[in-house]
Design an enzyme around this catalytic site. Sequence first.
Site, PDB file in Angstrom:
ATOM      1  N   LYS A   1       0.852  -1.180   0.000  1.00 35.23           N
ATOM      2  CA  LYS A   1       0.000   0.000   0.000  1.00 35.23           C
ATOM      3  C   LYS A   1       0.898   1.242   0.000  1.00 35.23           C
ATOM      4  O   LYS A   1       1.877   1.290   0.744  1.00 35.23           O
ATOM      5  CB  LYS A   1      -0.907  -0.036   1.247  1.00 35.23           C
ATOM      6  CG  LYS A   1      -2.341   0.361   0.939  1.00 35.23           C
ATOM      7  CD  LYS A   1      -3.335   0.005   2.021  1.00 35.23           C
ATOM      8  CE  LYS A   1      -4.566   0.889   1.844  1.00 35.23           C
ATOM      9  NZ  LYS A   1      -5.756   0.426   2.503  1.00 35.23           N
TER      10      LYS A   1
ATOM     11  N   GLU B   1     -21.168  -5.822   7.456  1.00 37.91           N
ATOM     12  CA  GLU B   1     -22.233  -5.044   8.099  1.00 37.91           C
ATOM     13  C   GLU B   1     -23.394  -5.936   8.531  1.00 37.91           C
ATOM     14  O   GLU B   1     -23.984  -5.740   9.598  1.00 37.91           O
ATOM     15  CB  GLU B   1     -22.743  -3.945   7.154  1.00 37.91           C
ATOM     16  CG  GLU B   1     -21.770  -2.786   6.935  1.00 37.91           C
ATOM     17  CD  GLU B   1     -20.636  -3.066   5.942  1.00 37.91           C
ATOM     18  OE1 GLU B   1     -20.659  -4.147   5.311  1.00 37.91           O
ATOM     19  OE2 GLU B   1     -19.743  -2.218   5.792  1.00 37.91           O
TER      20      GLU B   1
ATOM     21  N   ARG C   1     -26.183  -1.902   3.807  1.00 37.61           N
ATOM     22  CA  ARG C   1     -25.798  -3.309   3.593  1.00 37.61           C
ATOM     23  C   ARG C   1     -26.462  -4.257   4.601  1.00 37.61           C
ATOM     24  O   ARG C   1     -26.648  -5.433   4.326  1.00 37.61           O
ATOM     25  CB  ARG C   1     -24.299  -3.381   3.765  1.00 37.61           C
ATOM     26  CG  ARG C   1     -23.348  -4.185   3.016  1.00 37.61           C
ATOM     27  CD  ARG C   1     -23.658  -4.956   1.844  1.00 37.61           C
ATOM     28  NE  ARG C   1     -23.158  -4.486   0.586  1.00 37.61           N
ATOM     29  CZ  ARG C   1     -21.909  -4.563   0.162  1.00 37.61           C
ATOM     30  NH1 ARG C   1     -21.001  -5.141   0.901  1.00 37.61           N
ATOM     31  NH2 ARG C   1     -21.569  -4.095  -1.005  1.00 37.61           N
TER      32      ARG C   1
HETATM   33  C1  LIG Z   1     -19.793  -2.099   2.327  1.00 36.18           C
HETATM   34  C2  LIG Z   1     -18.596  -1.255   2.645  1.00 36.18           C
HETATM   35  N1  LIG Z   1     -18.142  -1.196   3.922  1.00 36.18           N
HETATM   36  C3  LIG Z   1     -17.083  -0.436   4.222  1.00 36.18           C
HETATM   37  C4  LIG Z   1     -16.445   0.288   3.251  1.00 36.18           C
HETATM   38  C5  LIG Z   1     -15.297   1.203   3.607  1.00 36.18           C
HETATM   39  N2  LIG Z   1     -14.068   0.768   2.956  1.00 36.18           N
HETATM   40  C6  LIG Z   1     -13.624   1.302   1.823  1.00 36.18           C
HETATM   41  S1  LIG Z   1     -12.182   0.690   1.291  1.00 36.18           S
HETATM   42  C7  LIG Z   1     -12.114  -0.332   2.614  1.00 36.18           C
HETATM   43  C8  LIG Z   1     -10.935  -1.242   2.783  1.00 36.18           C
HETATM   44  C9  LIG Z   1     -10.775  -2.116   1.615  1.00 36.18           C
HETATM   45  O1  LIG Z   1      -9.603  -2.848   1.781  1.00 36.18           O
HETATM   46  P1  LIG Z   1      -8.978  -3.547   0.509  1.00 36.18           P
HETATM   47  O2  LIG Z   1     -10.058  -4.137  -0.300  1.00 36.18           O
HETATM   48  O3  LIG Z   1      -7.929  -4.448   0.984  1.00 36.18           O
HETATM   49  O4  LIG Z   1      -8.388  -2.347  -0.337  1.00 36.18           O
HETATM   50  P2  LIG Z   1      -7.037  -1.520  -0.097  1.00 36.18           P
HETATM   51  O5  LIG Z   1      -7.467  -0.159   0.297  1.00 36.18           O
HETATM   52  O6  LIG Z   1      -6.210  -2.200   0.915  1.00 36.18           O
HETATM   53  O7  LIG Z   1      -6.380  -1.498  -1.432  1.00 36.18           O
HETATM   54  C10 LIG Z   1     -13.209  -0.168   3.454  1.00 36.18           C
HETATM   55  C11 LIG Z   1     -13.440  -0.895   4.711  1.00 36.18           C
HETATM   56  C12 LIG Z   1     -16.964   0.216   1.944  1.00 36.18           C
HETATM   57  N3  LIG Z   1     -16.461   0.915   0.944  1.00 36.18           N
HETATM   58  N4  LIG Z   1     -18.024  -0.561   1.671  1.00 36.18           N
HETATM   59 MG   LIG Z   2      -5.914  -4.273   1.169  1.00 37.15          MG
END
Ligand SMILES: Cc1ncc(C[n+]2csc(CCOP(=O)(O)OP(=O)(O)O)c2C)c(N)n1
Ligand SMILES: [Mg+2]
Length: 600
Positions: A268, A353, A381
């Site tokens: 990241k 969720e 959700r």
């Molecule tokens: C349903 C839902 N819950 C929470 C989020 C908030 N959210 C956005 S990105 C994220 C983390 C995603 O992690 P990852 O898929 O590993 O992506 P990275 O940022 O590490 O590349 C979260 C929890 C969301 N977008 N949608």
């Molecule tokens: Mg990730």
Amino acid sequence: MNIKSRNLGQLEELCSDIRERIIDVVSRNGGHFSSTLGAVELTVAMHKVFDVQKDPFIFDVSHQCYPHKLLTGRWEEFETIRQFRGLSGFTKPKESSADYFVAGHSSTSISLAVGAAKAIKLKKEKRIPVVMIGDGSMTAGMVYEALNELGDIKLPVVIILNDNEMSIAKPIGSISKYLSKILAGKFYQSFREKIDRNIIQKLPEGATYIAKKIEESMKLITPGIIFEEMGIDYIGPIDGHNLEEIIETLEIAKAMNKPVIVHARTVKGKGYSIAEGQHEHWHGVGPFNKDNGEFIKKVSAKSATAVFADALVNLATKYDNVVGVTAAMPSGTGIDKLMKEFPTRFWDVAIAEQHAVTSMAAMAKEGFKPYITIYSTFLQRGYDQIIHDVCLMSLPVVFAIDRAGIVGNDGETHQGAFDISYLRFLPNMVLFAPRDEETLNLAIEYSYTLDKPCAIRYPRGAFTPLSFKATAFEFGKAELLKEGTSNKLFIGYGAGVSRACETQELHKEDIAILDLRFVKPLDKELLKQLSKKYNDWYIFSDSQKQGGVGSAILEFLNEEKININLTSFEYEDHFIEHGDTKVVEESLGLLPSLLVNKIN
Ligand SMILES: Cc1ncc(C[n+]2csc(CCOP(=O)(O)OP(=O)(O)O)c2C)c(N)n1
Ligand SMILES: [Mg+2]
Ligand SMILES: CC(=O)[C@@H](O)[C@H](O)COP(=O)(O)O
């Protein structure tokens, strides 16, 4: 930009240019920084191997899509990302045909790919959906619903698992542990040894032969890989920043003509050393000085989130049956503070969720007082769970709804517009809202005493300070903040109260102001009394008009056959775009200076 004809060296140069552009623009505009920097090589490889003109490119959450935007005719416009009327920070088909789907909420990508793959088959076309999904997004239930079907119907889909071992915060749960274990293992080396790059490159493009070879190798390397057990081929882990290796692996995956997961290890924040690694605060950023990584801080008042977290700490200190949960947003909801102070009573359950709601329903049944701390948009959700598992049993679960109203630059996928409308008609549910910091404290205290499900909403950022002395919440009781001499009554709900006050100050008449406090149940007695004195009512609330606060009051007036002119300043029947919150509110005509004119 024609990527297809570029050689490896040129593509690597392109990756550097993309990074430079992202660092430059995001340091000025803010945005999803470290996720997008970590996905540069994977995205360039996707564009090299697949055809964005015909293959559905599906980005999960799509907060990592900046390189894709830059590669699809938006290099100059990228300057405007996340600004009002500028590019969205997420994929958006209205913005470009290269964006297959709207996203913003996580873990929808594999379902979209399954749907697309079925359609492609029925249409007898030669296209293949390609997905990019992060390890954090692999924690949500929807992913496994989609994989369950995909492993059975075996339609060709390539899933790039972009694994940086981070969600926004540290990823949670056994799936994350499992993925980390794979990354930590020696598979990668063995894989490189077994699949000789030169041999594969010299093979004719015979998909079945290559597929067989891969399969044979994978069996040796990755016994028991969970995806294989589900009927989906697995390749990896590969180095998600080694362009040559990614391109080669994606070529193989594409040729296999069946569902394949390509597991790529990424960092990241890659390419901006200060952000590289597992630094949560580089996930989504405001403007910063790109030379030293210092954030350009605006001096601002304490956020509603921080006020809420402190209030909940007090409550949890007083009562040891107070417990709480977040679905992967510990710092965003302020619950990280409680997870530190009360590590056995507050949990991050990952992007889950639905599970968050239902598991807390059971805790309520067991005599605990659960606080589900969640953004308005993400609570959507867990909707069936609210009805089926909480409201039907009338369990005393508290929904602490953050990011209610306009959230700003994230835009239409994230606006907290709908919670009042979707919660108000649920039997047993109580809805109330604080108008400022002090009343948020009181609301949290009051919520503990309620023996029913309830939802409290508060905005992103800080409340506008108000000078009214706060009184304790009482079930279904509104609070008349001031009488007026005109026949107008301003009714505010939550953060809408301060907008009502500001509008009153700008208006030449002396107007009465009511803090509604409860939109369910309404304070019918007080509303009846007020209807005798004031008959032009104006509603101020950061919520959807349909089913919102104005609707609730209209239903009551209609039932009681009370004749009032009612105007609601809530959100109209369309999705609200992204941009600075004040600018967006201005475009909606919701700033006090504009409301005064409307009222006149
Ligand atoms: C349903 C839902 N819950 C929470 C989020 C908030 N959210 C956005 S990105 C994220 C983390 C995603 O992690 P990852 O898929 O590993 O992506 P990275 O940022 O590490 O590349 C979260 C929890 C969301 N977008 N949608
Ligand atoms: Mg990730
Ligand atoms: C992509 C996503 O869903 C989150 O990163 C979100 O943008 C966070 O929003 P806040 O900045 O309001 O916490």
